[in-house]
Design a protein around this motif. Structure first.
Motif, PDB file in Angstrom:
ATOM      1  N   SER A 139       0.826  -1.212   0.000  1.00 31.79           N
ATOM      2  CA  SER A 139       0.000   0.000   0.000  1.00 31.79           C
ATOM      3  C   SER A 139       0.856   1.256   0.000  1.00 31.79           C
ATOM      4  O   SER A 139       0.369   2.347  -0.337  1.00 31.79           O
ATOM      5  CB  SER A 139      -0.931   0.003   1.216  1.00 31.79           C
ATOM      6  OG  SER A 139      -0.182  -0.054   2.414  1.00 31.79           O
ATOM      7  N   GLY A 142       1.156   3.956  -2.688  1.00 30.97           N
ATOM      8  CA  GLY A 142       0.237   5.089  -2.737  1.00 30.97           C
ATOM      9  C   GLY A 142       0.945   6.416  -2.519  1.00 30.97           C
ATOM     10  O   GLY A 142       0.336   7.481  -2.687  1.00 30.97           O
ATOM     11  N   THR A 159      -6.121  -8.582  -4.951  1.00 33.37           N
ATOM     12  CA  THR A 159      -6.643  -7.261  -4.586  1.00 33.37           C
ATOM     13  C   THR A 159      -5.592  -6.198  -4.874  1.00 33.37           C
ATOM     14  O   THR A 159      -4.404  -6.506  -5.004  1.00 33.37           O
ATOM     15  CB  THR A 159      -7.034  -7.211  -3.085  1.00 33.37           C
ATOM     16  OG1 THR A 159      -7.625  -5.941  -2.788  1.00 33.37           O
ATOM     17  CG2 THR A 159      -5.815  -7.405  -2.206  1.00 33.37           C
ATOM     18  N   ILE A 160      -6.048  -4.968  -5.019  1.00 31.72           N
ATOM     19  CA  ILE A 160      -5.160  -3.819  -5.215  1.00 31.72           C
ATOM     20  C   ILE A 160      -5.485  -2.812  -4.115  1.00 31.72           C
ATOM     21  O   ILE A 160      -6.655  -2.462  -3.918  1.00 31.72           O
ATOM     22  CB  ILE A 160      -5.367  -3.170  -6.598  1.00 31.72           C
ATOM     23  CG1 ILE A 160      -5.041  -4.173  -7.699  1.00 31.72           C
ATOM     24  CG2 ILE A 160      -4.486  -1.937  -6.757  1.00 31.72           C
ATOM     25  CD1 ILE A 160      -5.321  -3.648  -9.102  1.00 31.72           C
ATOM     26  N   LYS A 162      -6.401   0.316  -1.967  1.00 37.11           N
ATOM     27  CA  LYS A 162      -7.164   1.515  -2.314  1.00 37.11           C
ATOM     28  C   LYS A 162      -6.246   2.709  -2.525  1.00 37.11           C
ATOM     29  O   LYS A 162      -6.485   3.547  -3.393  1.00 37.11           O
ATOM     30  CB  LYS A 162      -8.186   1.812  -1.220  1.00 37.11           C
ATOM     31  CG  LYS A 162      -9.085   2.984  -1.531  1.00 37.11           C
ATOM     32  CD  LYS A 162     -10.104   3.202  -0.424  1.00 37.11           C
ATOM     33  CE  LYS A 162     -10.987   4.394  -0.737  1.00 37.11           C
ATOM     34  NZ  LYS A 162     -11.982   4.632   0.355  1.00 37.11           N
ATOM     35  N   VAL A 164      -3.484   2.770  -3.873  1.00 33.50           N
ATOM     36  CA  VAL A 164      -2.884   2.697  -5.209  1.00 33.50           C
ATOM     37  C   VAL A 164      -3.930   3.016  -6.276  1.00 33.50           C
ATOM     38  O   VAL A 164      -3.675   3.769  -7.218  1.00 33.50           O
ATOM     39  CB  VAL A 164      -2.262   1.306  -5.449  1.00 33.50           C
ATOM     40  CG1 VAL A 164      -1.755   1.177  -6.884  1.00 33.50           C
ATOM     41  CG2 VAL A 164      -1.118   1.054  -4.464  1.00 33.50           C
ATOM     42  N   LYS A 165      -5.117   2.460  -6.125  1.00 32.83           N
ATOM     43  CA  LYS A 165      -6.181   2.687  -7.112  1.00 32.83           C
ATOM     44  C   LYS A 165      -6.630   4.138  -7.167  1.00 32.83           C
ATOM     45  O   LYS A 165      -7.140   4.593  -8.190  1.00 32.83           O
ATOM     46  CB  LYS A 165      -7.379   1.780  -6.813  1.00 32.83           C
ATOM     47  CG  LYS A 165      -7.110   0.311  -7.040  1.00 32.83           C
ATOM     48  CD  LYS A 165      -8.385  -0.507  -6.964  1.00 32.83           C
ATOM     49  CE  LYS A 165      -8.953  -0.529  -5.566  1.00 32.83           C
ATOM     50  NZ  LYS A 165     -10.133  -1.435  -5.479  1.00 32.83           N
ATOM     51  N   THR A 166      -6.438   4.860  -6.080  1.00 33.08           N
ATOM     52  CA  THR A 166      -6.927   6.249  -6.016  1.00 33.08           C
ATOM     53  C   THR A 166      -5.797   7.272  -6.120  1.00 33.08           C
ATOM     54  O   THR A 166      -5.964   8.407  -5.672  1.00 33.08           O
ATOM     55  CB  THR A 166      -7.710   6.466  -4.709  1.00 33.08           C
ATOM     56  OG1 THR A 166      -6.855   6.148  -3.583  1.00 33.08           O
ATOM     57  CG2 THR A 166      -8.937   5.590  -4.660  1.00 33.08           C
ATOM     58  N   LEU A 170      -3.154   9.076 -11.553  1.00 28.85           N
ATOM     59  CA  LEU A 170      -3.174   7.799 -12.276  1.00 28.85           C
ATOM     60  C   LEU A 170      -4.185   7.837 -13.416  1.00 28.85           C
ATOM     61  O   LEU A 170      -5.369   8.088 -13.211  1.00 28.85           O
ATOM     62  CB  LEU A 170      -3.512   6.659 -11.310  1.00 28.85           C
ATOM     63  CG  LEU A 170      -3.253   5.244 -11.834  1.00 28.85           C
ATOM     64  CD1 LEU A 170      -1.770   5.030 -12.123  1.00 28.85           C
ATOM     65  CD2 LEU A 170      -3.747   4.208 -10.831  1.00 28.85           C
ATOM     66  N   LEU A 173      -4.267   2.014 -15.507  1.00 29.41           N
ATOM     67  CA  LEU A 173      -3.948   0.911 -14.606  1.00 29.41           C
ATOM     68  C   LEU A 173      -4.290  -0.387 -15.321  1.00 29.41           C
ATOM     69  O   LEU A 173      -5.457  -0.679 -15.584  1.00 29.41           O
ATOM     70  CB  LEU A 173      -4.741   1.031 -13.302  1.00 29.41           C
ATOM     71  CG  LEU A 173      -4.635  -0.151 -12.331  1.00 29.41           C
ATOM     72  CD1 LEU A 173      -3.194  -0.372 -11.907  1.00 29.41           C
ATOM     73  CD2 LEU A 173      -5.520   0.068 -11.113  1.00 29.41           C
ATOM     74  N   ALA A 175      -4.325  -4.205 -14.933  1.00 29.15           N
ATOM     75  CA  ALA A 175      -4.245  -5.303 -13.968  1.00 29.15           C
ATOM     76  C   ALA A 175      -4.904  -6.562 -14.536  1.00 29.15           C
ATOM     77  O   ALA A 175      -5.415  -7.398 -13.798  1.00 29.15           O
ATOM     78  CB  ALA A 175      -4.908  -4.901 -12.659  1.00 29.15           C
TER      79      ALA A 175
END
Length: 261
Positions: A139, A142, A159-160, A162, A164-166, A170, A173, A175
């Protein structure tokens, strides 16, 4: 046993002269040391004397390890290590503060050998971790607030994080082809089954408010029932003649003509 049997391939030896001849000028005027597809199995120490280059390409070789001395390449903006046999990365990679492109795709890195120090690369724009053996992503990535593209494809991620996803910048992505669990489907529940209990009471046991509500609902139900049971009026079309009636009139006219002849 023959000498050297059981050891990996020696690979091509890179001399300082070979390395100097491999320097190219990139499109933006930077100096690029291109040692890709050279059959290298061991990081060539001689290139440490060329540590002032802006870009270093060691892709498509057979490297298993990058030494801690990679920290000497402080001017590096571009580091390409994809398609090797890397099983680990040194923590010192986090000291390359000018790096904006890092490609370590198609190696043998796992989640334990991926250094958390990657989160120190504050200027990183593109990071490719695809085609490795990662089952989770720290994480702490991030912290890469400038990251625009992240490749996580073809790993073992479920899972990724949060964080990183936010990431704020970005834009891309990737995946794909990870064993992410399928989203759970919402189970349909019959509204009738949602009523846990039903109690029948007499009108005298209801308060005025509840009695009034029940009477209003009963009135609505009765009105709806009467409307549905009412027979529909038969539609009539006085200006239209049915085909049979027209045929009968025509037959009568022809019969009368025949009788007068």
């Amino acid at each position: 046993m023959a000498k050297g049997k059981g050891k990996g391939p020696k690979g091509k030896k890179i001399t300082l002269k070979t390395a100097k001849n491999s320097i190219r000028i990139s499109f933006d005027g930077g100096r690029r040391l291109d040692l890709s597809k050279m059959g290298i199995t061991t990081f060539p120490k001689c290139i440490l004397k060329l540590a002032d280059v802006d870009e270093l390409d060691l892709s498509r070789n057979m490297l298993k390890k990058i030494p801690n001395s990679i920290e000497k390449f402080q001017k590096l903006r571009w580091l390409d290590l994809h398609s090797n046999q890397l099983e680990e990365l040194p923590k010192t990679v986090g000291t390359l503060q000018n790096l904006f492109y890092l490609n370590i795709c198609n190696n043998k890195l796992n989640s334990k050998t991926l250094p958390e120090e990657l989160n120190l690369l504050k200027n990183l724009r593109i990071l490719n971790l695809g085609l490795n053996c990662l089952d989770n992503i720290p994480s702490t990535l991030g912290a890469l607030k400038e990251l625009k593209e992240l490749g996580l494809f073809d790993n073992f991620l479920t899972t990724i994080p949060k964080s990183v996803k936010t990431l704020p910048r970005l834009q891309k992505l990737n995946a794909e082809r990870n064993p992410f669990p399928e989203p759970k489907k919402e189970e349909y529940i019959d509204p009738i089954k949602r009523v846990e209990s039903l109690y029948l009471v007499q009108e005298k046991d209801l308060c005025c408010s509840c009695l009034k509500t029940c009477q209003e609902e009963r009135g609505k139900l009765s009105k709806l029932k009467n409307t549905m049971s009412c027979p529909s009026k038969k539609l009539s079309f006085p200006l239209l003649l049915t085909p049979n009636s027209t045929a009968m009139d025509n037959q009568e006219q022809w019969r009368l003509k025949d009788e007068h002849l």
